[in-house]
Design a protein around this motif. Structure first.
Motif, PDB file in Angstrom:
ATOM      1  N   SER A   1      24.361 -10.320 -35.553  1.00  0.00           N
ATOM      2  CA  SER A   1      23.928  -8.932 -35.427  1.00  0.00           C
ATOM      3  C   SER A   1      23.565  -8.608 -33.986  1.00  0.00           C
ATOM      4  CB  SER A   1      22.723  -8.670 -36.341  1.00  0.00           C
ATOM      5  OG  SER A   1      21.623  -9.480 -35.921  1.00  0.00           O
ATOM      6  N   VAL A   2      23.092  -9.590 -33.234  1.00  0.00           N
ATOM      7  CA  VAL A   2      22.736  -9.339 -31.833  1.00  0.00           C
ATOM      8  C   VAL A   2      23.987  -9.202 -30.990  1.00  0.00           C
ATOM      9  CG1 VAL A   2      21.585 -10.324 -29.822  1.00  0.00           C
ATOM     10  CG2 VAL A   2      20.528 -10.526 -32.069  1.00  0.00           C
ATOM     11  N   SER A   3      25.013 -10.030 -31.252  1.00  0.00           N
ATOM     12  CA  SER A   3      26.215 -10.001 -30.423  1.00  0.00           C
ATOM     13  C   SER A   3      27.097  -8.799 -30.745  1.00  0.00           C
ATOM     14  CB  SER A   3      27.011 -11.294 -30.607  1.00  0.00           C
ATOM     15  OG  SER A   3      27.438 -11.384 -31.959  1.00  0.00           O
ATOM     16  N   SER A   4      26.870  -8.125 -31.870  1.00  0.00           N
ATOM     17  CA  SER A   4      27.722  -6.999 -32.228  1.00  0.00           C
ATOM     18  C   SER A   4      27.189  -5.679 -31.670  1.00  0.00           C
ATOM     19  CB  SER A   4      27.839  -6.901 -33.759  1.00  0.00           C
ATOM     20  OG  SER A   4      26.556  -6.616 -34.307  1.00  0.00           O
ATOM     21  N   THR A   5      26.215  -5.731 -30.767  1.00  0.00           N
ATOM     22  CA  THR A   5      25.706  -4.489 -30.184  1.00  0.00           C
ATOM     23  C   THR A   5      26.756  -3.912 -29.266  1.00  0.00           C
ATOM     24  OG1 THR A   5      24.683  -5.729 -28.391  1.00  0.00           O
ATOM     25  CG2 THR A   5      23.303  -5.227 -30.288  1.00  0.00           C
ATOM     26  N   SER A   6      26.839  -2.607 -29.259  1.00  0.00           N
ATOM     27  CA  SER A   6      27.834  -1.935 -28.433  1.00  0.00           C
ATOM     28  C   SER A   6      27.157  -1.363 -27.191  1.00  0.00           C
ATOM     29  CB  SER A   6      28.511  -0.820 -29.230  1.00  0.00           C
ATOM     30  OG  SER A   6      27.558   0.180 -29.524  1.00  0.00           O
ATOM     31  N   TYR A   7      27.970  -0.775 -26.340  1.00  0.00           N
ATOM     32  CA  TYR A   7      27.423  -0.177 -25.124  1.00  0.00           C
ATOM     33  C   TYR A   7      26.524   1.011 -25.447  1.00  0.00           C
ATOM     34  CZ  TYR A   7      30.577  -3.069 -22.395  1.00  0.00           C
ATOM     35  OH  TYR A   7      31.225  -4.129 -21.825  1.00  0.00           O
ATOM     36  N   ASP A   8      26.841   1.734 -26.484  1.00  0.00           N
ATOM     37  CA  ASP A   8      26.003   2.878 -26.874  1.00  0.00           C
ATOM     38  C   ASP A   8      24.614   2.401 -27.284  1.00  0.00           C
ATOM     39  OD1 ASP A   8      28.139   4.533 -26.355  1.00  0.00           O
ATOM     40  OD2 ASP A   8      28.877   4.423 -28.433  1.00  0.00           O
ATOM     41  N   ASP A   9      24.562   1.277 -28.013  1.00  0.00           N
ATOM     42  CA  ASP A   9      23.265   0.736 -28.412  1.00  0.00           C
ATOM     43  C   ASP A   9      22.469   0.306 -27.191  1.00  0.00           C
ATOM     44  OD1 ASP A   9      24.017   1.169 -31.006  1.00  0.00           O
ATOM     45  OD2 ASP A   9      24.684  -0.921 -31.327  1.00  0.00           O
ATOM     46  N   LEU A  10      23.148  -0.302 -26.217  1.00  0.00           N
ATOM     47  CA  LEU A  10      22.458  -0.733 -25.000  1.00  0.00           C
ATOM     48  C   LEU A  10      21.949   0.460 -24.207  1.00  0.00           C
ATOM     49  CD1 LEU A  10      24.775  -3.627 -23.768  1.00  0.00           C
ATOM     50  CD2 LEU A  10      22.509  -3.822 -24.791  1.00  0.00           C
ATOM     51  N   ALA A  11      22.752   1.552 -24.165  1.00  0.00           N
ATOM     52  CA  ALA A  11      22.325   2.741 -23.440  1.00  0.00           C
ATOM     53  C   ALA A  11      21.119   3.377 -24.123  1.00  0.00           C
ATOM     54  CB  ALA A  11      23.470   3.738 -23.354  1.00  0.00           C
ATOM     55  N   SER A  12      21.078   3.351 -25.469  1.00  0.00           N
ATOM     56  CA  SER A  12      19.935   3.933 -26.169  1.00  0.00           C
ATOM     57  C   SER A  12      18.678   3.106 -25.950  1.00  0.00           C
ATOM     58  CB  SER A  12      20.243   4.047 -27.667  1.00  0.00           C
ATOM     59  OG  SER A  12      20.396   2.742 -28.219  1.00  0.00           O
ATOM     60  N   ILE A  13      18.822   1.808 -25.731  1.00  0.00           N
ATOM     61  CA  ILE A  13      17.659   0.958 -25.459  1.00  0.00           C
ATOM     62  C   ILE A  13      17.143   1.211 -24.051  1.00  0.00           C
ATOM     63  CG2 ILE A  13      16.919  -1.446 -25.203  1.00  0.00           C
ATOM     64  CD1 ILE A  13      18.976  -2.199 -27.271  1.00  0.00           C
ATOM     65  N   GLY A  14      18.019   1.614 -23.151  1.00  0.00           N
ATOM     66  CA  GLY A  14      17.623   1.830 -21.765  1.00  0.00           C
ATOM     67  C   GLY A  14      18.184   0.778 -20.835  1.00  0.00           C
ATOM     68  N   ALA A  15      19.038  -0.104 -21.344  1.00  0.00           N
ATOM     69  CA  ALA A  15      19.655  -1.123 -20.502  1.00  0.00           C
ATOM     70  C   ALA A  15      20.725  -0.467 -19.641  1.00  0.00           C
ATOM     71  CB  ALA A  15      20.284  -2.208 -21.374  1.00  0.00           C
ATOM     72  N   PRO A  16      20.898  -0.904 -18.417  1.00  0.00           N
ATOM     73  CA  PRO A  16      21.908  -0.273 -17.549  1.00  0.00           C
ATOM     74  C   PRO A  16      23.311  -0.588 -18.044  1.00  0.00           C
ATOM     75  CG  PRO A  16      20.975  -2.207 -16.481  1.00  0.00           C
ATOM     76  CD  PRO A  16      20.186  -1.973 -17.738  1.00  0.00           C
ATOM     77  N   VAL A  17      24.145   0.427 -18.048  1.00  0.00           N
ATOM     78  CA  VAL A  17      25.523   0.275 -18.476  1.00  0.00           C
ATOM     79  C   VAL A  17      26.398   0.588 -17.282  1.00  0.00           C
ATOM     80  CG1 VAL A  17      27.314   1.099 -20.036  1.00  0.00           C
ATOM     81  CG2 VAL A  17      24.947   0.948 -20.814  1.00  0.00           C
ATOM     82  N   TYR A  18      27.244  -0.350 -16.927  1.00  0.00           N
ATOM     83  CA  TYR A  18      28.091  -0.170 -15.763  1.00  0.00           C
ATOM     84  C   TYR A  18      29.487   0.221 -16.217  1.00  0.00           C
ATOM     85  CZ  TYR A  18      24.261  -2.677 -13.623  1.00  0.00           C
ATOM     86  OH  TYR A  18      23.025  -3.053 -13.203  1.00  0.00           O
ATOM     87  N   PRO A  19      30.154   1.129 -15.477  1.00  0.00           N
ATOM     88  CA  PRO A  19      31.496   1.547 -15.883  1.00  0.00           C
ATOM     89  C   PRO A  19      32.497   0.420 -15.675  1.00  0.00           C
ATOM     90  CG  PRO A  19      30.928   2.503 -13.757  1.00  0.00           C
ATOM     91  CD  PRO A  19      29.695   1.826 -14.279  1.00  0.00           C
ATOM     92  N   GLU A  20      33.587   0.513 -16.387  1.00  0.00           N
ATOM     93  CA  GLU A  20      34.644  -0.490 -16.296  1.00  0.00           C
ATOM     94  C   GLU A  20      35.364  -0.332 -14.964  1.00  0.00           C
ATOM     95  OE1 GLU A  20      38.852  -1.394 -18.546  1.00  0.00           O
ATOM     96  OE2 GLU A  20      37.191  -0.546 -19.703  1.00  0.00           O
ATOM     97  N   TYR A  21      35.756  -1.436 -14.374  1.00  0.00           N
ATOM     98  CA  TYR A  21      36.422  -1.409 -13.081  1.00  0.00           C
ATOM     99  C   TYR A  21      37.835  -0.877 -13.235  1.00  0.00           C
ATOM    100  CZ  TYR A  21      38.754  -2.965  -8.863  1.00  0.00           C
ATOM    101  OH  TYR A  21      39.486  -3.010  -7.709  1.00  0.00           O
ATOM    102  N   ARG A  22      38.170   0.080 -12.387  1.00  0.00           N
ATOM    103  CA  ARG A  22      39.529   0.596 -12.324  1.00  0.00           C
ATOM    104  C   ARG A  22      40.038   0.414 -10.906  1.00  0.00           C
ATOM    105  NH1 ARG A  22      38.687   6.123 -13.852  1.00  0.00           N
ATOM    106  NH2 ARG A  22      36.941   5.679 -15.189  1.00  0.00           N
ATOM    107  N   ARG A  23      41.233  -0.125 -10.782  1.00  0.00           N
ATOM    108  CA  ARG A  23      41.805  -0.364  -9.459  1.00  0.00           C
ATOM    109  C   ARG A  23      42.184   0.969  -8.835  1.00  0.00           C
ATOM    110  NH1 ARG A  23      47.143  -2.197  -7.736  1.00  0.00           N
ATOM    111  NH2 ARG A  23      46.869  -3.344  -5.814  1.00  0.00           N
ATOM    112  N   PRO A  24      41.845   1.162  -7.554  1.00  0.00           N
ATOM    113  CA  PRO A  24      42.215   2.440  -6.926  1.00  0.00           C
ATOM    114  C   PRO A  24      43.723   2.565  -6.789  1.00  0.00           C
ATOM    115  CG  PRO A  24      41.229   0.951  -5.327  1.00  0.00           C
ATOM    116  CD  PRO A  24      41.087   0.309  -6.661  1.00  0.00           C
ATOM    117  N   LYS A  25      44.213   3.803  -6.840  1.00  0.00           N
ATOM    118  CA  LYS A  25      45.658   4.035  -6.799  1.00  0.00           C
ATOM    119  C   LYS A  25      46.121   4.224  -5.354  1.00  0.00           C
ATOM    120  CE  LYS A  25      45.794   6.090 -11.362  1.00  0.00           C
ATOM    121  NZ  LYS A  25      46.117   7.257 -12.157  1.00  0.00           N
TER     122      LYS A  25
END
Length: 166
Positions: A101-125
């Motif tokens: 149950s702990v490992s199935s947390t999603s990014y939305d759950d982490l954002a609601s807790i207040g944990a920092p969520v970093y965007p996914e890396y995208r290579r510049p074009k």
């Protein structure tokens, strides 16, 4: 070294003056002085070599001491890491049923807790090869881009003020 007093040196000088003669004495004295200088330089070189050898031995001893200390630290760190791993496995052994149950947390759950969520890396074009392409000569000629450097004499001749005709 040899213990020679002033009286002995004076006696040697008088005997040398009588045996060698006054005309050859300066040349013999220069030769003896040169030989003494060479001997002193040789003794200084031997002393320097001995000092270098002693310093090298000290450095080897210091190196061995540092290596021994590094090995001790390495063994201490590895034993501490092994103890930590063992304790961690003991602590987490009771949480294995709850870990799903702990490992199935999603990014939305982490954002609601207040944990920092970093965007996914995208290579510049960007493609640096496009920027580095050669510009055609006709374009350079039309826009007035300088393609050759002027020498000093050519620059003086180009920018020399025109003299009025008389």
């Amino acid at each position: 070294m040899i213990d020679l007093g002033i009286s002995k040196l004076a006696l040697i000088g008088v005997v040398a003056l009588v045996v060698i003669g006054p005309e050859k004495l300066p040349r013999v004295a220069r030769t003896v002085g040169a030989l003494l200088g060479k001997a002193q330089r040789y003794v200084a070189e031997v002393k320097a070599e001995v000092n270098r050898t002693i310093e090298l031995e000290e450095l080897k001893r210091m190196k061995e001491a540092v290596e021994k200390t590094a090995r001790d630290v390495e063994t201490q760190v590895s034993s501490t890491a092994a103890d930590f791993e063992r304790e961690w496995s003991e602590v987490t052994a009771g949480l294995e049923g709850q870990s799903s149950s702990v490992s199935s947390t999603s990014y939305d759950d982490l954002a609601s807790i207040g944990a920092p969520v970093y965007p996914e890396y995208r290579r510049p074009k960007k493609n640096f090869r496009l920027k580095r392409q050669a510009v055609p000569q006709w374009y350079k000629a039309r826009t007035g881009v300088r393609t050759r450097a002027l020498s000093g004499a050519a620059r003086v001749a180009r920018y020399r003020p025109k003299t009025p005709l008389r």
